[in-house]
Design a protein around this motif. Structure first.
Motif, short mmCIF file in Angstrom:
data_model
loop_
_atom_site.label_atom_id
_atom_site.label_comp_id
_atom_site.label_asym_id
_atom_site.label_seq_id
_atom_site.Cartn_x
_atom_site.Cartn_y
_atom_site.Cartn_z
N VAL A 193 34.48 -37.36 9.12
CA VAL A 193 35.83 -37.03 8.64
C VAL A 193 35.75 -36.30 7.30
N ARG A 194 34.65 -35.62 7.08
CA ARG A 194 34.42 -34.96 5.79
C ARG A 194 35.54 -34.01 5.40
N ASP A 195 36.12 -33.33 6.38
CA ASP A 195 37.18 -32.38 6.08
C ASP A 195 38.45 -33.06 5.56
N LEU A 196 38.57 -34.37 5.77
CA LEU A 196 39.75 -35.11 5.32
C LEU A 196 39.56 -35.69 3.92
N LEU A 197 38.34 -35.65 3.41
CA LEU A 197 38.04 -36.23 2.11
C LEU A 197 38.36 -35.27 0.98
N ASP A 198 38.61 -35.82 -0.20
CA ASP A 198 38.80 -34.99 -1.40
C ASP A 198 37.42 -34.75 -2.00
N PRO A 199 36.96 -33.52 -2.04
CA PRO A 199 35.60 -33.24 -2.49
C PRO A 199 35.39 -33.43 -3.98
N GLY A 200 36.46 -33.61 -4.73
CA GLY A 200 36.32 -33.73 -6.17
C GLY A 200 36.02 -35.14 -6.66
N ALA A 201 36.12 -36.13 -5.79
CA ALA A 201 35.93 -37.52 -6.21
C ALA A 201 34.46 -37.81 -6.48
N LEU A 202 34.18 -38.38 -7.66
CA LEU A 202 32.81 -38.66 -8.08
C LEU A 202 32.40 -40.09 -7.75
N THR A 203 31.09 -40.34 -7.88
CA THR A 203 30.54 -41.68 -7.66
C THR A 203 29.78 -42.11 -8.91
N VAL A 204 29.29 -43.35 -8.88
CA VAL A 204 28.51 -43.87 -10.00
C VAL A 204 27.23 -43.08 -10.24
N THR A 205 26.79 -42.31 -9.28
CA THR A 205 25.61 -41.47 -9.48
C THR A 205 25.91 -40.24 -10.33
N GLY A 206 27.18 -39.96 -10.56
CA GLY A 206 27.58 -38.76 -11.28
C GLY A 206 27.82 -37.58 -10.36
N ARG A 207 27.53 -37.75 -9.08
CA ARG A 207 27.72 -36.68 -8.10
C ARG A 207 28.92 -37.00 -7.21
N PRO A 208 29.56 -35.99 -6.62
CA PRO A 208 30.67 -36.24 -5.71
C PRO A 208 30.23 -37.04 -4.48
N LEU A 209 31.14 -37.82 -3.95
CA LEU A 209 30.86 -38.58 -2.74
C LEU A 209 30.40 -37.68 -1.61
N VAL A 210 31.05 -36.54 -1.44
CA VAL A 210 30.73 -35.67 -0.31
C VAL A 210 29.31 -35.11 -0.38
N ASP A 211 28.72 -35.08 -1.58
CA ASP A 211 27.34 -34.59 -1.70
C ASP A 211 26.34 -35.53 -1.06
N HIS A 212 26.74 -36.75 -0.78
CA HIS A 212 25.84 -37.74 -0.20
C HIS A 212 25.94 -37.78 1.33
N LEU A 213 26.69 -36.87 1.92
CA LEU A 213 26.95 -36.93 3.36
C LEU A 213 26.08 -35.98 4.18
#
Length: 570
Positions: free
Chosen positions: A327-347
């Motif tokens: 469902v990647r297209d439904l996610l907001d790509p700007g949201a970050l994680t504790v790693t400092g990287r966006p959540l979508v970068d981990h997919l």
């Protein structure tokens, strides 16, 4: 920027001496010189059995903090055992959040690792972290392994409800039911269904507060300890980068959590918890956001109570990241994680390894199965239903109300053979909201009348101002707001009134003229069932708790106070 803990430890005056001296006890002197002090907020407790193993997890976090150059400090915090606490663990979620917030603020720490598992512990920890706004990262305790009984898997919680109804229906003996008890809980860890514990662990990752890929790791899996060690190291890095909840948890983060909630078929309890966490951050999150963002998202996880499998299968099949990739297209790509990287970068490297457990987007379990928000004259401020756990034929229904004034009234009458009820009736239970119980117990999935169970009925429309367990199922309208004890219309519904439910139209109504409904007053039994505490936490709670549509937090806890402590202790 200097370390916050230096406000306690730096310098040569009497107060700095006191702070250092009392903490030495074998600690080297350089522990107080430029090394981040990392609290490990641990909800381990023998009375919270799902969290008891967190002591071992804390040891791995501790090793990771040391390895990265920090100083780990174990901080036991209020622990809430869902299965043990009366009248309901929800009554103390806000207290646990408030106590944890104050302990984090009051102590010389620079960051915190949050260890939780059972239903209310992760929400309470995140509410606290959001309010104090120090660098924070969550390690979920993980689900238990799958138990079996009579050759088939047992879903803890879900199969309790199922098997207990079979006993009442006469299709399972009491002896067999008791024998299943020792098979239900196979190992350490929280519920292995998509109940509130699993849901909130996964949503903590979707929010960006867990290292991506960790949530859902089974509690006995050695990879959880490896992840805990790595999280301890990360906590030190987060302090150096000044990576705080206030910067990570944004409206985009909650958008992603709502998408995840729908895609995993998560617990309705997550609605109340996400609203409360957002409230601590000053984020304008409403019930309507859940419907707008999540209601049309497909359910991709075939897991009890909405499906067949359990959390051990989910982890094996690819876990949350595999779901989010679909469902990647439904996610907001700007949201970050504790790693400092966006959540979508981990997919990018998150394949599905078993397409029966985690469905592809083209073959969902339910095409549109997210939480639906209902409104109408029975719920002016909203109510919720989980269509994926409901019976399709009941999602549009009209039936005669059978009203219970309290949970005690319900238990006293539900199996009365003379109760005037049939399969088309709508069971209504009131007095179970934040104020009325107090604390919103998990009673909304009311057991069905025994005489109907014996006829083969396995679901009915039920309406309540309380909650239901995330492991539960059925066509249940819950979180009705305002609740009966706060003057909501539920307080004046009468047995025999016709209630209409239309999930597609997002309506829940009682077919009584508006002027007649306004003229009604609650009966004596209803009012007698409302909580009226005289002192202590219950009194504070009832006087200040908000309604379900606002997260059921206390009104004076909404918002953040930050981490500053202005006055010295000596």
């Amino acid at each position: 920027m200097g370390l916050r803990s230096a406000q306690w430890y730096a310098g040569q005056d009497r107060n700095a001496y006191i702070h250092r001296a009392w903490m030495r006890r074998g600690v080297p002197g350089d522990a107080f010189e430029g090394r981040p002090q990392i609290a490990i907020a641990d909800t381990a407790s023998d009375l919270t059995p799902c969290n008891a193993h967190l002591r071992e997890v804390a040891a791995s976090v501790r090793d990771g903090v040391y390895e990265a150059g920090g100083i780990p400090l174990e901080l036991p915090v209020v622990s809430l055992g869902e299965t043990q606490m009366r009248p309901t663990a929800m009554l103390w979620r806000n207290m646990a959040a408030m106590a944890t917030e104050e302990m984090l603020r009051a102590n010389p720490i620079d960051g915190v690792v949050l260890l939780g598992g059972c239903d209310k512990t992760i929400p309470a920890l995140l509410m606290a972290a959001a309010s104090v706004d120090l660098p924070a990262v969550v390690v979920p305790g993980g689900p238990m392994l799958t138990g079996t009984f009579r050759g088939r898997p047992l879903g803890c919680g879900t199969d309790v409800w199922r098997l207990s109804e079979e006993v009442r229906a006469g299709t399972l003996s009491q002896e067999q039911f008791t024998r299943s008890e020792s098979a239900m809980i196979r190992s350490r860890g929280h519920c292995n269904t998509m109940g509130t514990a699993s849901t909130m662990a996964l949503l903590a990752e979707a929010l960006g507060t867990v290292v991506p890929g960790v949530a859902g790791t089974p509690a006995p899996d050695s990879r959880l300890l490896e992840a805990a060690h790595g999280t301890g190291r990360l906590a030190v890095d987060m302090v150096a980068a000044d990576r705080r909840p206030g910067a990570l948890l944004t409206k985009a983060s909650f958008h992603n959590a709502i998408v995840a909630l729908a895609a995993i078929g998560g617990s309705t309890n997550a609605v109340v918890h996400l609203l409360a966490i957002a409230g601590r951050l000053g984020i304008d999150l409403t019930l309507d956001d859940f419907d707008r963002i999540g209601s049309r998202v497909p359910v991709l996880v075939d897991l009890l109570p909405a499906g067949r499998f359990l959390m051990e299968d989910f982890h094996r099949a690819g876990g949350l990241l595999a779901v989010l990739r679909e469902v990647r297209d439904l996610l907001d790509p700007g949201a970050l994680t504790v790693t400092g990287r966006p959540l979508v970068d981990h997919l990018d490297d998150a394949p599905i390894w078993d397409t029966e457990v985690i469905r592809t987007r083209s073959r969902p379990l339910v095409a549109e199965g997210g939480i639906a928000v209902l409104r109408g004259n029975l719920a002016p401020d909203g109510a919720v239903i989980k269509p994926a756990a409901a019976s399709p034929h009941l999602l549009r229904h009209r039936g005669r109300a059978v009203v219970f004034d309290s949970i005690e009234d319900f238990h006293a009458r539900i199996d009365d053979p003379d109760l005037d009820v049939d399969a088309d009736s709508v069971l209504v239970l009131r007095g179970c909201g934040p104020k009325g119980y107090p604390g919103m117990p998990e009673v909304s999935n009311m057991p069905l009348p025994k005489k109907l169970l014996e006829q083969g009925v396995r679901d009915m429309v039920r309406v309540c101002d309380g909650r239901m367990s995330g492991t539960a199922y059925g066509t249940v309208v819950l979180h009705v707001a305002p609740e009966a004890a706060a003057g909501g219309p539920l307080a004046v519904v009468r047995t025999g009134d016709v209630i209409s439910l239309d999930v597609e139209a997002r309506r829940i109504d009682v077919e009584v003229p508006a002027d007649e409904l306004a003229d009604r007053t609650p009966n004596n039994a209803t009012v007698a069932g409302f909580a009226a505490p005289r002192r202590g936490w219950e009194r504070l709670y009832v006087d200040h708790v908000l309604q379900a549509d606002a997260g059921a937090d206390l009104d004076f806890l909404v918002g953040s106070s930050g981490s500053e402590v202005s006055r010295e202790s000596h």
